[in-house]
Design a protein around this motif. Structure first.
Motif, short mmCIF file in Angstrom:
data_model
loop_
_atom_site.label_atom_id
_atom_site.label_comp_id
_atom_site.label_asym_id
_atom_site.label_seq_id
_atom_site.Cartn_x
_atom_site.Cartn_y
_atom_site.Cartn_z
N MET A 1237 0.83 -1.21 0.00
CA MET A 1237 0.00 0.00 0.00
C MET A 1237 0.86 1.26 0.00
O MET A 1237 0.50 2.26 -0.61
N ASN A 1238 2.02 1.22 0.65
CA ASN A 1238 2.83 2.43 0.82
C ASN A 1238 4.12 2.41 -0.01
O ASN A 1238 4.51 3.40 -0.59
N GLY A 1239 4.78 1.26 -0.04
CA GLY A 1239 6.02 1.17 -0.79
C GLY A 1239 7.26 1.44 0.04
O GLY A 1239 8.30 1.82 -0.50
N ALA A 1240 7.17 1.24 1.36
CA ALA A 1240 8.34 1.40 2.21
C ALA A 1240 9.20 0.14 2.14
O ALA A 1240 8.68 -0.97 2.22
N ILE A 1241 10.51 0.32 1.98
CA ILE A 1241 11.43 -0.81 1.80
C ILE A 1241 12.51 -0.75 2.87
O ILE A 1241 13.05 0.32 3.14
N GLU A 1242 12.81 -1.93 3.44
CA GLU A 1242 13.89 -1.99 4.42
C GLU A 1242 14.79 -3.19 4.13
O GLU A 1242 14.31 -4.29 3.86
N GLU A 1293 18.80 -15.17 -3.78
CA GLU A 1293 18.26 -15.31 -2.44
C GLU A 1293 19.29 -14.88 -1.40
O GLU A 1293 20.50 -14.98 -1.63
N PRO A 1294 18.84 -14.42 -0.24
CA PRO A 1294 19.79 -13.95 0.80
C PRO A 1294 20.55 -15.10 1.42
O PRO A 1294 20.04 -16.21 1.56
N VAL A 1295 21.80 -14.81 1.80
CA VAL A 1295 22.55 -15.76 2.62
C VAL A 1295 22.60 -15.25 4.06
O VAL A 1295 23.09 -15.94 4.96
N GLY A 1296 22.09 -14.04 4.25
CA GLY A 1296 21.99 -13.47 5.58
C GLY A 1296 21.06 -12.27 5.54
O GLY A 1296 21.04 -11.52 4.56
N GLY A 1297 20.27 -12.08 6.59
CA GLY A 1297 19.34 -10.95 6.64
C GLY A 1297 18.12 -11.17 5.75
O GLY A 1297 17.90 -12.25 5.20
N PHE A 1298 17.32 -10.09 5.58
CA PHE A 1298 16.12 -10.17 4.73
C PHE A 1298 15.72 -8.77 4.30
O PHE A 1298 16.25 -7.76 4.78
N ILE A 1299 14.75 -8.72 3.39
CA ILE A 1299 14.19 -7.45 2.90
C ILE A 1299 12.72 -7.44 3.27
O ILE A 1299 12.02 -8.45 3.09
N ARG A 1303 6.72 -3.70 5.88
CA ARG A 1303 6.90 -4.55 7.05
C ARG A 1303 6.53 -6.01 6.80
O ARG A 1303 6.27 -6.77 7.74
N VAL A 1304 6.49 -6.44 5.54
CA VAL A 1304 6.26 -7.85 5.19
C VAL A 1304 7.58 -8.43 4.72
O VAL A 1304 8.20 -7.91 3.78
N ASN A 1305 8.02 -9.49 5.39
CA ASN A 1305 9.27 -10.15 5.00
C ASN A 1305 9.08 -10.82 3.64
O ASN A 1305 8.34 -11.80 3.51
N THR A 1306 9.75 -10.30 2.63
CA THR A 1306 9.54 -10.81 1.26
C THR A 1306 10.07 -12.23 1.10
O THR A 1306 9.66 -12.94 0.17
N SER A 1307 10.98 -12.67 1.95
CA SER A 1307 11.53 -14.03 1.82
C SER A 1307 10.49 -15.09 2.13
O SER A 1307 10.69 -16.27 1.80
N LYS A 1308 9.39 -14.69 2.77
CA LYS A 1308 8.35 -15.66 3.14
C LYS A 1308 7.17 -15.65 2.18
O LYS A 1308 6.19 -16.35 2.41
N LEU A 1309 7.27 -14.83 1.12
CA LEU A 1309 6.18 -14.74 0.14
C LEU A 1309 6.46 -15.65 -1.06
O LEU A 1309 7.61 -15.99 -1.34
N GLY A 1310 5.40 -16.01 -1.79
CA GLY A 1310 5.58 -16.68 -3.07
C GLY A 1310 6.18 -15.71 -4.08
O GLY A 1310 5.92 -14.50 -4.03
N LEU A 1311 6.98 -16.24 -5.01
CA LEU A 1311 7.68 -15.35 -5.93
C LEU A 1311 6.74 -14.60 -6.86
O LEU A 1311 6.97 -13.43 -7.18
N ARG A 1312 5.66 -15.25 -7.30
CA ARG A 1312 4.73 -14.54 -8.19
C ARG A 1312 4.03 -13.42 -7.43
O ARG A 1312 3.84 -12.32 -7.95
#
Length: 1481
Positions: A1237-1242, A1293-1299, A1303-1312
């Motif tokens: 909704m906002n587009g904030a990235i961390e 894919e990350p070998v450490g940390g996440f994006i 506030r949604v961890n993208t590593s836990k989402l489906g790629l599509r």
């Protein structure tokens, strides 16, 4: 008295009735006389051939003297024999004395040939070896006669010398044939002579293929490797075959209607005709068997018939059995030699055509290239060439089949009289029906090839653009497109082909029964004599022989139809138009200052020779002088690249002239990088000179890049340089051009992909007045304003014409000049302040280093103020291409996996599972039932003939004939049913499932797979392997099952008749299994090596097709041709011994089959003597024994073919098990519909690498990007800018940390779910073959209005509107009918269609001019104002107004703040970048 003993008291020339031996007059005179005369006539031919060979030193060994001693003994024995014979007879004019004298003279000739050839030839003379062999055979015949007549009782001396001479002859044969020659100087001649095992084999080794035994033994004991493969015969090497074909094709092109068949026959027809002679002899021998069988049955009847006073002697029957053995084995020898020549011809056809296709592809005109995509041309090399190769192996059946039918009918006429014409009528009906089926199959084959091309083309494009497809999450859309072609068109058409194949098999299997039924019926009704066993079983054997051509002819016609379609496609391709050879006039390099080096005079150029498109350039004149930097500018699509292509000769010159003086180096707009090391890309076939190489690397700013690459400049950069950033690829291509030290440099916007400060470095060190190329002529299309200040002349294009041209110093004085306005508006501070000083353009490398160059290197000298110029790079010697010669190289590509040992049982299970187990069982049951019906029909026929023989007439004909017809027709219908089950259900279902699974796993594989796997290797699975599963596997599986059933039923029938035969079956079966295992291990490994070695051919071919302009510009066509020939030869080195191995096996197995025939006949003779067998049982036994020879060989051949074809299944299943990316959708963790909704990235302490084993490309990244914030990302090339965007899309894919996003961890989402919610304009703009709409919206989610709106905002609307079809306008393969800039604008349109809150711009406008760039930036600011934007840009002015700037260095965040803060700190990296790029004073 002596004469009586020698002649047996009979007239000369007669045979003894008891012993069936020839009279001594015949044996002692005719044999030696014919042998002696034959050698005396033929040996001069050998001597002439030997005199042409150079005499080399060969050390004489003990065996050499043994050979001479044995020859002396033979001569001595013959002299003594002749003397005693003449004394006994009383005359030297007796025929036997004369023949012995002729034989003695021939011994002298043989000895002389052997002596000369020892020092001049590598192998013994075939004529002399056969002479010794026939001498031994005739000697044993004479010995047999003398033993029968007990000659030693009265002439012991004569007999003793005869035996001694025979033993010496045997010794001479063994020494000549078996003792190898000692090493000679031939070994040092290398490629000057043929080093293949076949070339060093004598005639007996060639006939029995014994020369391959060492390789077979090695393959049986160990897994074969590439180093174990023997050399190809000289005449089969690609350089030889392609040269011969070129000559023939050039001649053929003069014909009114060129024919590829005629050209191929002109090249390879001699070998093929020799094969015809072998085939002809083999066919005649095959049809002698029924006649011998009839004589055997008459022999049996002489014992069973009470009306015969005296039965034929037992030795007569044994001689018949020996005759059957000799005919069978003789036919085997002829058949194998015929097949060897056919396969050898097929190999030559394959290598010559593949080489010709490659060489033709390099020079295709633009029009031809647009109509023939990469996939189309790859299909020509894979499928069409394969069809012609297969046809060469079976085409002789087109004449051999009718010839066999004629022989069969002739034999039937001799046996049955005019009744056989009924069978002729049925045969003609069969042939007519087959011709109709063939026409239908031909039409279907044409459709099949077109659809296959279409699928291959689309698959190739998907693989080439897989990165963009993954970024846009278009995998499902493209898989649906491929599956629609595959399942709805290709397999549907294959299903129709299967129906016609079933009908053809039905006709082929029913024809022999219908022929025999009609013939027997007419015989019974018209002949007036009983249909007895001595008629039925020879006729049945002839009908069995007839079934082979009747079955083969439709199959060969089908192959001929398919091959003709392929031949026409290949002919059309080879006749396609090429680039104009005179498009550019090439002259010697000039040395005069101010001399024109590259000129176009009043030139009009077309995209293709047909003029179907508007002219690319209209009436332009252009001139670049020695040492000048000539810049070409203009907006997107105005013709900048077209002008450079015109100078290269890539466009069709309609009028005007183009002249180039000297050698050319070229940098394309999209850098073409080979799948090799960085160093090999720079050298590009030139010799390595360390000093200049180092200077080139420094000038092109590659030193730091090589420092971070895993193996430095020895790093393998991957296909299309996939492991490099865009800037690194551009500079690598520029370094290649610099290192070539050419005279004219044609550069297509090489600065667009590099950072601004790197661009300044390249201008100063390469392009500028003090750069490495200061003395060279440089013609550069560019959108970089910074370089214009260094230009000697500037040319502006608009709509394919020149609107303004002139010197930079003159233009800057004209305020009304469009170029002046462009520089004034978009130039940087530094550009506007620089003044081109009159300085001498001296070469910074003018030093004494030149003295170290080779004498053969060319030098171009520049007089006057230009000083001393660079020596032109000298060409390196051709080196065999290697990829992974360094075992510890970290960047090495994954070697193609090859299984070891036999194909695993699990592979068969997987295939059967895919084909449906119940249907496979049904198929097997129907095959057994069909063969059972065939056996039942023959047993019934035996019963019927026994009844007729017993009664002396033909009782109850209707019943017997009807039941026989029932068996035949039922078996034919069973054949129809099992073929339909196999093709319509099993094969197509398995082919569909396997292809779909492989496609899904390949497309879903992570990018690391594509980084390390050449596309040619993947394409090979989707073409050659899929084609084998589609069409070959079902055919060979059917042949294997049917032949196995035939052999099993044959053994049962023969054993039930002669139980003693079971005792012979055991050792023969043991030998059979031993040979099969011995062969299978080697053949399996050879096939795997062939499959693995095929991939580099296609990988190199596809790579070359993408870089043809570069290859032509650098005059590297010959080197690439040789590389292609090397890959083809390497593949053939595995295929050729595989083919010879089949012959090696066949001759041994069919010898066992001949032994079975002899054993069955001998057991029958012995059983008849004891009165236990009827002639009907003997006839039935022998008819099946005669079939078993061919079936035994066919079983092993088809066993191997099944395994070979199953290797393709194994290779497909390997790709079906590739590790996939993360799931496309994770159902229990899907984001909300309006996310983000906002587009904030961390970025939370984020680290990643491209694949295991490589260094981290991002290290501990911590960033917080607010919603709707505009972030500029800068850094040196290779700093990790693009890696940051790939990480955001989880391409790595990350070998450490996440994006996290919102506030949604993208590593836990489906790629599509992730990728479809983000928008990107990638660095490598991609376009796909299809329509404009399919390129913008493959999933058809948007309306036409939305598409037009996106095109309008991306400034493509006018161009698309002007194209035929507008939104449905055709986009060529790779978007070749759009400029690079237009393709980038298309990517912008795609981003505009995605309603994402996050937009990533990765060098989005690198390939567009500055004016268009400014307009696009305004569009982005307006249309994406409510989005978070991450912008990577080399043009710093495009990100200078960003909210914040991220400066990356070595994969870490070096700086992150607002532009104002960073610029206020003069020690900041961003300040240094802006200062270096001229953005601040």
């Amino acid at each position: 008295m002596v004469y009586g003993i020698l002649s047996g008291s009979r007239q000369p020339g007669t045979m003894f009735p008891i012993y069936h031996s020839f009279s001594p007059c015949l044996a002692d005179s005719l044999g030696p006389l014919l042998l002696g005369l034959g050698l005396l006539i033929l040996f001069p031919r050998d001597l002439r051939a030997l005199r042409k060979c150079p005499s080399v030193f060969v050390p004489t060994t003990a065996w050499f003297y043994v050979q001479l001693a044995l020859l002396a003994i033979i001569v001595l024995c013959q002299l003594v024999y002749a003397a005693i014979l003449s004394i006994t007879v009383g005359s030297w004019l007796d025929l036997r004395v004369i023949s012995t004298s002729v034989y003695i003279a021939s011994l002298g000739a043989a000895g002389y040939v052997q002596y000369v050839e020892y020092f001049r030839a590598r192998v013994p003379s075939g004529i002399v070896l056969f002479y010794w062999f026939l001498s031994v055979v005739t000697g044993f015949v004479r010995l047999y006669g003398q033993v029968q007549r007990k000659v030693w009782t009265e002439h012991e001396t004569l007999f003793s010398f005869f035996v001694l001479g025979l033993l010496a002859t045997i010794g001479e044969l063994l020494v000549s044939a078996c003792i190898p020659r000692p090493p000679s100087q031939y070994k040092s001649l290398g490629n000057e002579i043929d080093n293949s095992p076949e070339a060093g084999a004598n005639i007996f080794s060639r006939l029995t293929f014994f020369y391959l035994s060492n390789l077979m033994q090695l393959g049986y004991e160990n897994h074969l490797s590439e180093e174990d493969l023997p050399d190809l015969p000289r005449d089969s090497r690609t350089d030889k075959t392609s040269e011969d074909f070129d000559v023939a094709w050039q001649t053929e092109k003069q014909a009114a209607v060129p024919s590829l068949y005629r050209a191929l026959f002109r090249c390879f027809g001699v070998t093929y005709v020799i094969g015809v002679c072998f085939k002809l002899t083999g066919d005649v021998l095959a049809f002698m068997q029924p006649n011998l069988l009839r004589r055997l049955l008459l022999f049996v009847n002489s014992y069973n018939n009470d009306n015969v006073n005296e039965p034929i002697s037992l030795s007569g029957g044994i001689i018949i059995a020996l005759g059957m053995f000799a005919c069978s084995f003789g036919q085997t020898m002829m058949q194998q030699q015929y097949l060897t020549r056919c396969f050898s011809t097929g190999l030559s056809i394959k290598s010559s055509l593949m080489s010709s296709i490659y060489r033709k592809s390099v020079f295709l005109s633009n029009g031809s290239r647009q109509s023939k995509s990469t996939g189309d041309i790859v299909n020509l090399m894979t499928v069409d060439v394969q069809r012609l190769q297969e046809l060469s192996q079976s085409a002789q059946a087109l004449w051999s089949g009718p010839f066999q039918i004629l022989l069969c009918l002739y034999s039937l006429h001799a046996l049955l009289g005019n009744c056989m014409w009924a069978g002729v009528g049925v045969t003609l009906c069969t042939i007519s029906l087959n011709a109709y089926i063939a026409r239908k199959r031909r039409a279907l084959q044409k459709v099949q090839m077109k659809v296959k091309d279409k699928r291959t083309r689309l698959t190739g494009e998907i693989l080439a653009s897989i990165k963009s497809i993954k970024l846009y999450a278009w995998e499902e859309s493209f898989m649906d497109r491929v599956n629609a072609i595959r399942n709805d068109q290709e397999l549907a058409n294959l299903r129709k082909k299967g129906v016609y194949s079933a009908i053809s098999n039905f006709v082929g299997s029913s024809a022999p029964f219908l022929v025999s039924c009609s013939t027997f019926a007419f015989f019974i009704w018209t002949a007036g004599r009983p249909l007895s066993t001595d008629i039925v079983f020879p006729a049945l054997t002839l009908f069995n022989l007839l079934s082979s051509p009747l079955t083969q002819i439709p199959q060969v016609i089908s192959k001929f139809v398919e091959a003709t379609v392929s031949a026409n496609r290949l002919r059309d391709f080879l006749l396609s138009s090429e680039l104009q050879p005179d498009a550019v006039t090439h002259l010697d390099a000039t040395i005069e200052s101010g001399q024109s080096v590259a000129t176009i005079a009043n030139g009009t150029f077309l995209w293709d020779e047909d003029g179907t498109h508007p002219p690319a350039l209209k009436n332009i004149s252009f001139d670049a002088k020695l040492g000048q930097l000539a810049c070409i500018i203009g907006r997107v699509g105005t013709g900048k690249s077209a002008l450079l292509q015109a100078l290269l000769g890539d466009l069709h010159r309609e009028s005007g002239n183009v002249t180039i003086r000297g050698h050319v180096a070229y940098c394309s707009q999209v850098p073409w990088i080979m799948n090799a090391t960085a160093k090999e890309n720079i050298l590009f076939g030139k010799r390595f000179h360390a000093d200049f190489y180092e200077k080139t690397v420094r000038a092109c700013a590659l030193v730091e890049d090589f420092g971070v690459l895993p193996d430095g400049d020895d790093t393998i950069v991957g296909e299309k340089g996939i492991s490099l950033s865009g800037g690194q690829k551009a500079r690598l291509a520029l370094a290649r051009a610099v290192y070539a030290r050419a005279d004219v440099y044609i550069l297509d916007d090489p600065l667009s992909a590099v950072d601004q400060h790197v661009g300044r470095h390249l201008i100063d060190n390469v392009l500028g007045p003090n750069g490495l190329l200061a003395t060279k002529t440089k013609i550069m299309a560019t959108n970089a304003i910074a370089v214009l200040a260094q230009a000697d002349s500037i040319t502006m294009l608009r709509d394919g014409g020149i609107v303004e041209t002139g010197l930079y110093s003159e233009i800057m004085t004209r305020k009304d000049s469009e170029i002046y306005k462009l520089v004034d508006e978009f130039g940087t501070f530094r550009d506007q302040e620089e003044v081109l000083e009159e300085t001498d353009k001296t070469d910074p490398l003018a030093s004494g280093d030149d003295e170290e160059e080779e004498d053969g290197a060319q030098v171009d000298f520049y007089a006057g103020k230009f000083g001393v110029a660079l020596r032109r790079a000298s060409t390196a010697s051709f080196k065999k291409p290697t990829l992974d010669d360094v075992s510890n190289r970290r960047s090495k590509q994954v070697k193609e996996h090859s299984e070891k040992g036999q194909v695993k049982l699990g592979v068969y299970k997987e295939y059967i599972k895919a084909a449906n187990l119940s249907l496979v069982v049904s198929f097997l049951v129907l095959v057994i039932a069909s063969n059972s019906m065939s056996v039942g029909g023959n047993v019934w026929l035996k019963h019927w003939s026994d009844v007729n023989t017993r009664y002396g007439n033909n009782p109850d004909t209707g019943r017997y004939l009807g039941i026989y017809l029932f068996f035949g027709v039922s078996g034919a219908f069973m054949t129809l049913f099992y073929t339909l089950v196999l093709w319509l259900f099993c094969t197509i279902e398995a082919a569909r499932k396997l292809h779909d699974r492989m496609l899904r796993h390949v497309i879903r594989s992570p990018m690391a797979f594509f980084d390390t796997t050449p596309l040619g290797r993947i394409i090979n699975r989707f073409t050659a392997d899929v084609n084998r599963v589609d069409e070959a596997l079902a055919r060979v599986f059917t042949n294997f099952v049917t032949n196995t059933c035939k052999v099993l039923f044959s053994i049962v029938v023969v054993s039930s008749t002669n139980p003693a035969f079971i005792l012979l079956v055991v050792p023969i079966a043991f030998l059979y299994v031993y040979y099969q295992k011995f062969y299978l291990r080697t053949s399996r490994e050879l096939k795997r090596l062939e499959s693995v070695s095929r991939s580099p051919i296609y990988a190199h071919f596809q790579e070359s097709l993408h870089g043809v302009s570069t290859i032509r510009a650098y005059s590297q066509v010959r080197r690439f041709n040789r590389t292609n020939e090397y890959h083809i030869d390497f593949n053939n080195k595995a295929y050729y011994p595989s083919m010879i191995a089949r012959r090696w096996l066949a001759i041994r197995l069919e010898f066992l089959g001949s032994m079975i025939i002899f054993s069955a006949a001998l057991l029958s003779i012995l059983a008849i003597a004891s009165g236990r067998l009827s002639s009907g049982l003997v006839g039935l036994t022998m008819s099946y024994a005669l079939q078993i020879t061919q079936s035994l060989g066919a079983i092993v051949r088809t066993t191997v073919e099944v395994e070979i074809s199953t290797v393709s299944v194994e290779r497909i299943l390997e790709y079906c098990k590739l590790p996939c990316e993360a799931p496309e959708v994770i159902e229990n963790n899907r984001p909300q519909a309006n996310w983000p909704m906002n587009g904030a990235i961390e970025f939370h302490d984020y680290s990643t690498r491209y694949r295991p084993g490589l260094d981290l490309v991002l290290k501990g990244i911590n960033l917080t990007i607010k919603q709707r914030e505009k972030i500029g990302i800068v850094g040196r090339t290779g700093a990790g800018k693009s890696s940051l965007t790939l990480a955001l899309f989880r391409m790595i894919e990350p070998v450490g940390g996440f994006i996290s996003i919102d506030r949604v961890n993208t590593s836990k989402l489906g790629l599509r779910d992730l990728r479809q919610r983000l928008a990107i304009i990638p660095q490598d703009s991609q376009a796909f073959e299809g329509s404009v709409r399919e390129n913008l919206d493959p999933g058809s989610r948007f309306s036409d209005d939305q598409l037009w709106h996106a095109l309008e905002l991306s400034h493509l609307k006018n161009h698309i509107a002007s194209m035929d079809g507008q939104l449905l306008a055709r986009v060529n393969e790779g978007g070749s009918n759009f400029s690079v800039g237009q393709r980038q604008l298309m990517s912008l349109a795609r981003a505009l269609l995605t309603s994402s809150k996050i937009l990533v711009l990765d060098e989005a406008t690198a390939a567009v001019d500055v004016e268009t760039d400014q307009i696009i930036q305004e569009t982005i600011r307006k249309e994406f104002k409510d989005r978070t934007i991450l912008t990577i840009a080399h043009r710093l002015n495009t990100i200078i107004d960003s909210d914040r700037i991220v400066v990356l260095a070595a994969g870490k965040v070096a700086e992150f703040d607002t532009p104002q803060v960073l610029l206020s700190n003069k020690n900041s990296m961003f300040y240094a970048l802006c200062s270096h790029g001229g953005l601040i004073e």
